[in-house]
Design a protein around this motif. Structure first.
Motif, mmCIF file in Angstrom:
data_model
loop_
_atom_site.group_PDB
_atom_site.id
_atom_site.type_symbol
_atom_site.label_atom_id
_atom_site.label_comp_id
_atom_site.label_asym_id
_atom_site.label_seq_id
_atom_site.Cartn_x
_atom_site.Cartn_y
_atom_site.Cartn_z
ATOM 1 N N ILE A 48 0.763 -1.263 -0.148
ATOM 2 C CA ILE A 48 -0.026 0.086 -0.029
ATOM 3 C C ILE A 48 0.944 1.259 -0.099
ATOM 4 O O ILE A 48 0.492 2.320 -0.727
ATOM 5 N N VAL A 49 2.054 1.127 0.573
ATOM 6 C CA VAL A 49 3.049 2.241 0.476
ATOM 7 C C VAL A 49 3.377 2.406 -0.878
ATOM 8 O O VAL A 49 3.645 3.698 -1.392
ATOM 9 N N ALA A 50 3.796 1.387 -1.308
ATOM 10 C CA ALA A 50 4.332 1.203 -3.048
ATOM 11 C C ALA A 50 3.024 2.264 -3.853
ATOM 12 O O ALA A 50 3.617 2.954 -4.647
ATOM 13 N N ARG A 51 2.030 1.577 -3.577
ATOM 14 C CA ARG A 51 1.283 2.125 -4.390
ATOM 15 C C ARG A 51 0.796 3.569 -4.270
ATOM 16 O O ARG A 51 0.207 4.526 -5.076
ATOM 17 N N LEU A 52 0.795 3.964 -2.872
ATOM 18 C CA LEU A 52 0.405 5.695 -2.502
ATOM 19 C C LEU A 52 1.463 6.354 -3.188
ATOM 20 O O LEU A 52 1.331 7.472 -3.755
ATOM 21 N N VAL A 53 2.664 5.929 -2.933
ATOM 22 C CA VAL A 53 4.014 6.821 -3.567
ATOM 23 C C VAL A 53 4.061 6.984 -4.861
ATOM 24 O O VAL A 53 4.151 7.879 -5.688
ATOM 25 N N GLY A 54 3.699 5.593 -5.603
ATOM 26 C CA GLY A 54 3.652 5.703 -7.036
ATOM 27 C C GLY A 54 2.748 6.343 -7.461
ATOM 28 O O GLY A 54 2.885 6.999 -8.688
ATOM 29 N N GLN A 55 1.365 6.418 -6.938
ATOM 30 C CA GLN A 55 0.344 7.561 -7.533
ATOM 31 C C GLN A 55 0.792 8.763 -7.537
ATOM 32 O O GLN A 55 0.740 9.492 -8.676
ATOM 33 N N TYR A 56 1.364 9.254 -6.378
ATOM 34 C CA TYR A 56 1.921 10.784 -6.658
ATOM 35 C C TYR A 56 3.055 10.960 -7.368
ATOM 36 O O TYR A 56 3.306 12.182 -7.585
ATOM 37 N N LEU A 57 4.129 10.029 -7.302
ATOM 38 C CA LEU A 57 5.005 10.025 -7.888
ATOM 39 C C LEU A 57 4.840 10.160 -9.587
ATOM 40 O O LEU A 57 5.223 10.852 -10.373
ATOM 41 N N SER A 58 3.863 9.411 -9.873
ATOM 42 C CA SER A 58 3.392 9.478 -11.289
ATOM 43 C C SER A 58 2.830 10.813 -12.017
ATOM 44 O O SER A 58 3.201 11.286 -12.795
ATOM 45 N N GLU A 59 2.183 11.359 -11.014
ATOM 46 C CA GLU A 59 1.601 12.895 -11.409
ATOM 47 C C GLU A 59 2.800 13.743 -11.362
ATOM 48 O O GLU A 59 2.570 14.624 -12.009
ATOM 49 N N LYS A 60 3.749 13.297 -10.440
ATOM 50 C CA LYS A 60 4.789 14.631 -10.569
ATOM 51 C C LYS A 60 5.887 14.538 -11.631
ATOM 52 O O LYS A 60 6.105 15.607 -12.128
ATOM 53 N N VAL A 61 6.037 13.429 -12.211
ATOM 54 C CA VAL A 61 7.143 13.290 -13.309
ATOM 55 C C VAL A 61 6.421 12.990 -14.451
ATOM 56 O O VAL A 61 7.342 12.805 -15.640
#
Length: 325
Positions: A48-61
């Motif tokens: 769940i941490v990977a999915r949370l970080v991945g979601q916002y990282l995707s939006e950022k980069v």
């Protein structure tokens, strides 16, 4: 819309690479979707941490982030997959204790070197386990639990999420430091252990404190100590082992690592992006609700932390008898 930038585009207009908040990056990252490999099945903290970080990282980069669950072999399966990937920052590992600080001692041989075969990019945070006991045991403090265990040698049973798990290692470490004789009952995960605890089969169990706050609120369990360096916000009433005279700090930490050899400029860009994601209010709030206490670290400090944790855990794993035979 997802944009993929090639080297010619980057050379022609470096400003196109810059995602919001990252600034003007000089390095071509990311140029394609990012894969985060997770060492556990879907649903656990790492996932769940990977999915949370991945979601916002995707939006950022501006690139898709894919979570790839590769459970098995104490996390070594996932780590070995990442080790073999290209050192370009597009395949990452949601790192934790299992493959990096437990497996090097637990197993006779693993297919990688925790320090040399990886680029350690960013530390996320850690969640702490605690000792939960039956209310009927009549103890509120660690000293009272130890006294009760000494008065009833071999009669108290504690559950863990399995041999070699952080919970097992913590339970055996307390046994040796306190000089008590309690019986370890390993389970495949903490859920069945808690089920047996509720049924009265177990006297106590070890698990992450934040995940068991509802149990405490319902007075179905008493947490007598937590293995964090200081009290945590989810259960501020629970004192640490250290506060109660037993020097035990064993946290379930999380970070982001990649294959060895990722260029330093790429690492710097990645660290900045991840740091900015972790600083976002929605991310901080969700991590806190899951019991992940964040701590800022440079990439160099995180690499040193990983190396140090191997040495911290090695004697504890040996004491617990959790080494592969």
């Amino acid at each position: 819309m997802t944009f993929i930038l090639n080297r010619r585009t980057l050379l022609a207009g470096a400003s196109l690479l810059a995602a919001p908040g990252i600034g003007r990056a000089q390095t071509a990252w990311p140029t394609k979707p990012i894969r985060i490999v997770v060492t556990f099945p879907p649903g656990g903290t790492s996932d769940i941490v990977a999915r949370l970080v991945g979601q916002y990282l995707s939006e950022k980069v501006g690139q898709q982030v894919i979570v790839d669950n590769r459970a098995g072999a104490g996390g070594t399966l996932a780590a070995d997959i990442v080790k073999k990937e290209a050192a370009d920052g597009h395949t990452l590992l949601l790192a934790n204790n299992a493959p990096f600080t437990i497996s090097p001692t637990q197993f006779r041989q693993i297919p990688y070197d925790t320090v040399k075969d990886f680029t350690h990019i960013a530390y996320i945070g850690a969640s702490a386990p605690g000792l939960f006991v039956q209310p009927s045991l009549g103890v509120k403090t660690l000293k009272e639990f130890i006294d009760k265990a000494k008065a009833q040698p071999g009669q108290i049973k504690y559950g863990s999420s399995g041999v070699g798990s952080i919970h097992h290692v913590l339970g055996e470490a307390l046994k040796r430091r306190a000089g008590i004789n309690v019986v370890h009952v390993p389970y495949r995960g903490t859920a069945p252990a808690i089920q047996d605890f509720k049924a009265g089969v177990l006297t106590c169990f070890y698990d992450l404190v934040a995940q068991n706050v509802p149990l405490l609120s319902a007075n179905e369990a008493v947490c007598v100590a937590i293995a964090a360096p200081e009290r945590i916000s989810q259960a501020p009433q629970v004192p640490t082992f250290r506060e109660q005279g037993v020097d035990l700090v064993l946290e379930n930490w999380l970070g982001v690592s990649g294959p060895a050899g990722i260029p330093a400029p790429v690492v710097a860009t990645m660290h900045t992006a991840l740091s900015e994601v972790l600083a976002l209010a929605p991310v901080k709030e969700r991590l806190m609700s899951w019991g992940v206490e964040q701590k800022a670290m440079t990439s160099a400090a995180y690499a040193g932390f990983v190396a140090d944790q191997i040495q911290v855990w090695r004697p504890l794993i040996i004491e617990a008898g959790a080494q592969e035979r």
